[in-house]
Structures are given as C-alpha cells and as structure tokens.
Motif scaffolding. Structure first.
Motif, PDB file in Angstrom:
ATOM      1  N   VAL A   1       1.016  -1.224  -0.106  1.00  0.00           N
ATOM      2  CA  VAL A   1       0.154   0.115  -0.074  1.00  0.00           C
ATOM      3  C   VAL A   1       0.776   1.272  -0.042  1.00  0.00           C
ATOM      4  N   THR A   2       1.735   1.181   0.882  1.00  0.00           N
ATOM      5  CA  THR A   2       2.940   2.554   1.017  1.00  0.00           C
ATOM      6  C   THR A   2       3.450   2.761  -0.391  1.00  0.00           C
ATOM      7  N   ASN A   3       4.092   1.665  -0.941  1.00  0.00           N
ATOM      8  CA  ASN A   3       4.671   1.971  -2.216  1.00  0.00           C
ATOM      9  C   ASN A   3       3.813   2.027  -3.621  1.00  0.00           C
ATOM     10  N   GLY A   4       2.684   1.187  -3.432  1.00  0.00           N
ATOM     11  CA  GLY A   4       1.698   1.280  -4.567  1.00  0.00           C
ATOM     12  C   GLY A   4       0.853   2.442  -4.550  1.00  0.00           C
ATOM     13  N   LEU A   5       0.642   3.058  -3.756  1.00  0.00           N
ATOM     14  CA  LEU A   5      -0.462   4.171  -3.629  1.00  0.00           C
ATOM     15  C   LEU A   5       0.241   5.342  -2.887  1.00  0.00           C
ATOM     16  N   HIS A   6       1.477   5.284  -2.720  1.00  0.00           N
ATOM     17  CA  HIS A   6       2.232   6.511  -2.235  1.00  0.00           C
ATOM     18  C   HIS A   6       1.720   7.138  -0.935  1.00  0.00           C
ATOM     19  N   ILE A   7       1.299   6.231   0.017  1.00  0.00           N
ATOM     20  CA  ILE A   7       0.795   6.769   1.248  1.00  0.00           C
ATOM     21  C   ILE A   7       1.709   6.436   2.338  1.00  0.00           C
ATOM     22  N   ASP A   8       1.905   7.307   3.310  1.00  0.00           N
ATOM     23  CA  ASP A   8       2.801   7.248   4.342  1.00  0.00           C
ATOM     24  C   ASP A   8       2.539   6.143   5.052  1.00  0.00           C
ATOM     25  N   TYR A   9       3.711   5.142   5.475  1.00  0.00           N
ATOM     26  CA  TYR A   9       3.591   3.831   6.110  1.00  0.00           C
ATOM     27  C   TYR A   9       2.830   3.841   7.264  1.00  0.00           C
ATOM     28  N   LYS A  10       2.698   4.947   8.086  1.00  0.00           N
ATOM     29  CA  LYS A  10       1.867   5.051   9.379  1.00  0.00           C
ATOM     30  C   LYS A  10       0.484   4.775   8.877  1.00  0.00           C
ATOM     31  N   ILE A  11      -0.169   5.589   7.626  1.00  0.00           N
ATOM     32  CA  ILE A  11      -1.607   5.520   7.461  1.00  0.00           C
ATOM     33  C   ILE A  11      -1.848   3.954   6.788  1.00  0.00           C
ATOM     34  N   SER A  12      -0.936   3.618   6.001  1.00  0.00           N
ATOM     35  CA  SER A  12      -0.726   2.382   5.340  1.00  0.00           C
ATOM     36  C   SER A  12      -0.926   1.310   6.087  1.00  0.00           C
ATOM     37  N   ARG A  13      -0.278   1.328   7.522  1.00  0.00           N
ATOM     38  CA  ARG A  13      -0.298   0.234   8.477  1.00  0.00           C
ATOM     39  C   ARG A  13      -1.687   0.268   9.095  1.00  0.00           C
ATOM     40  N   ILE A  14      -2.244   1.355   9.449  1.00  0.00           N
ATOM     41  CA  ILE A  14      -3.783   1.357   9.705  1.00  0.00           C
ATOM     42  C   ILE A  14      -4.480   0.746   9.021  1.00  0.00           C
ATOM     43  N   MET A  15      -4.570   0.765   7.670  1.00  0.00           N
ATOM     44  CA  MET A  15      -5.591   0.410   6.658  1.00  0.00           C
ATOM     45  C   MET A  15      -5.315  -1.263   6.650  1.00  0.00           C
ATOM     46  N   VAL A  16      -4.166  -1.632   6.541  1.00  0.00           N
ATOM     47  CA  VAL A  16      -3.863  -3.067   6.632  1.00  0.00           C
ATOM     48  C   VAL A  16      -4.255  -3.756   8.029  1.00  0.00           C
ATOM     49  N   ASP A  17      -3.987  -3.063   9.181  1.00  0.00           N
ATOM     50  CA  ASP A  17      -4.312  -3.604  10.076  1.00  0.00           C
ATOM     51  C   ASP A  17      -5.982  -3.803  10.579  1.00  0.00           C
ATOM     52  N   ILE A  18      -6.634  -3.061   9.950  1.00  0.00           N
ATOM     53  CA  ILE A  18      -7.903  -3.306  10.165  1.00  0.00           C
ATOM     54  C   ILE A  18      -8.703  -4.395   9.490  1.00  0.00           C
ATOM     55  N   ILE A  19      -8.219  -4.714   8.260  1.00  0.00           N
ATOM     56  CA  ILE A  19      -8.277  -5.784   7.199  1.00  0.00           C
ATOM     57  C   ILE A  19      -7.528  -7.124   7.850  1.00  0.00           C
ATOM     58  N   VAL A  20      -6.427  -6.952   8.361  1.00  0.00           N
ATOM     59  CA  VAL A  20      -5.744  -8.032   8.933  1.00  0.00           C
ATOM     60  C   VAL A  20      -6.456  -8.717  10.264  1.00  0.00           C
ATOM     61  N   SER A  21      -6.718  -7.613  11.025  1.00  0.00           N
ATOM     62  CA  SER A  21      -7.065  -8.098  12.375  1.00  0.00           C
ATOM     63  C   SER A  21      -8.680  -8.396  12.358  1.00  0.00           C
ATOM     64  N   LEU A  22      -9.590  -7.899  11.534  1.00  0.00           N
ATOM     65  CA  LEU A  22     -10.879  -8.580  11.416  1.00  0.00           C
ATOM     66  C   LEU A  22     -11.110  -9.861  10.664  1.00  0.00           C
ATOM     67  N   GLY A  23     -10.281  -9.829   9.590  1.00  0.00           N
ATOM     68  CA  GLY A  23     -10.503 -10.980   8.357  1.00  0.00           C
ATOM     69  C   GLY A  23      -9.622 -12.080   8.669  1.00  0.00           C
ATOM     70  N   PHE A  24      -8.558 -11.792   9.622  1.00  0.00           N
ATOM     71  CA  PHE A  24      -7.461 -13.007   9.763  1.00  0.00           C
ATOM     72  C   PHE A  24      -7.269 -13.243  11.326  1.00  0.00           C
ATOM     73  N   ASN A  25      -6.956 -12.319  11.889  1.00  0.00           N
ATOM     74  CA  ASN A  25      -6.475 -12.508  13.495  1.00  0.00           C
ATOM     75  C   ASN A  25      -7.847 -13.239  14.263  1.00  0.00           C
ATOM     76  N   TYR A  26      -9.029 -12.298  14.283  1.00  0.00           N
ATOM     77  CA  TYR A  26     -10.152 -12.621  15.230  1.00  0.00           C
ATOM     78  C   TYR A  26     -10.702 -13.922  14.421  1.00  0.00           C
ATOM     79  N   VAL A  27     -10.786 -14.311  13.237  1.00  0.00           N
ATOM     80  CA  VAL A  27     -11.506 -15.601  12.915  1.00  0.00           C
ATOM     81  C   VAL A  27     -10.393 -16.586  13.171  1.00  0.00           C
TER      82      VAL A  27
END
Length: 144
Positions: A98-124
């Motif tokens: 996300v950081t390199n593909g969309l040129h978004i700061d890593y701090k913001i990219s991390r939050i975006m990715v965290d939400i998806i991974v936390s709900l779709g992977f970790n919780y399940v």
C-alpha cells in the motif's frame, strides 16, 4: 452461543486487539522513527511485543480459554504463534504494498492494513482455532 454473547465476545476481542495494536503500533513508530529500522522490520518487532499482550488478554478475558473445556496453554500458544507469524507477514507485506503502490505514508498504510488483517484473519483464527472450546464427549448408551 447466543447472538448477544457472540457480539459481546467480538467486542471484547476488538478491545484486546486495539490495546495490543496500540502497543504494536507504538513500538513500530519508535523503532522506525527513533532507531531508524525499516518499517517492515519494525512491524515485526511491534507485532511480537503486541502479541504477548494480546495472547494473555484473549486467553484469560476475551475467550476464557483457561477453562477445562479448552486446549492446554501450550497447544494454544503454538497455534497462536502460527497466527502471529501469518499476521506479521500480512501486515508487513500489505503495508509495504500500500505504501509503495499508492504512495501513502507507512503509518497510514499500516492502519488500513491492520483493520483488514485484524478482522479478516486474526479474529477468525483466534476464535475458531486458537481459543475454541473443545467439544465435550457425550455418553451414549453404546458407550456402556
């Protein structure tokens, strides 16, 4: 499990994830900004530290998995380590993409990715694999 109890367990899991996530995120920022470690490595360091907190909170509070109807702590820990390894890999690679593909700061990219991974992977995986209740064996007339 009743719908109300499922919602309550989900809410507790999100509180646990948020608490561990804050620690994880803080460690990532500290390692990247102050120690000048690449953010993908900092994500792994933070993920390991946050995982220790998350395992403890989930085992004792979220899923009450310290009861007799759950796997022993050693089995839970081994499963949890696999989940954490997968989570760290997804968060590190996803943040990098996300950081390199969309040129978004890593701090913001991390939050975006965290939400998806936390709900779709970790919780399940934590709910249905790591901390799931063991089926109780019912006695049938043929067991006598």
């Amino acid at each position: 499990m009743s719908k109300r109890k499922s919602v309550f367990v989900f809410a507790k899991a999100q509180v646990s994830a948020f608490t561990g996530g804050l620690l994880d995120y803080g460690v990532m920022i500290f390692c990247t900004e102050l120690l000048h470690i690449h953010y993908t490595i900092s994500i792994a360091i933070g993920g390991i530290i946050g995982a220790v907190l998350n395992f403890s909170v989930n085992r004792y509070w979220t899923f009450n998995a310290n009861q007799a109807n759950h796997s022993p702590v050693g089995f839970q820990l081994v499963k949890f380590i696999f989940v954490v390894a997968g989570s760290i890999a997804l968060k590190s690679s996803g943040t990098w993409l996300v950081t390199n593909g969309l040129h978004i700061d890593y701090k913001i990219s991390r939050i975006m990715v965290d939400i998806i991974v936390s709900l779709g992977f970790n919780y399940v995986l934590q709910k249905y694999w790591v901390f799931r209740k063991q089926p109780t064996k019912e006695l049938h007339q043929t067991d006598f």
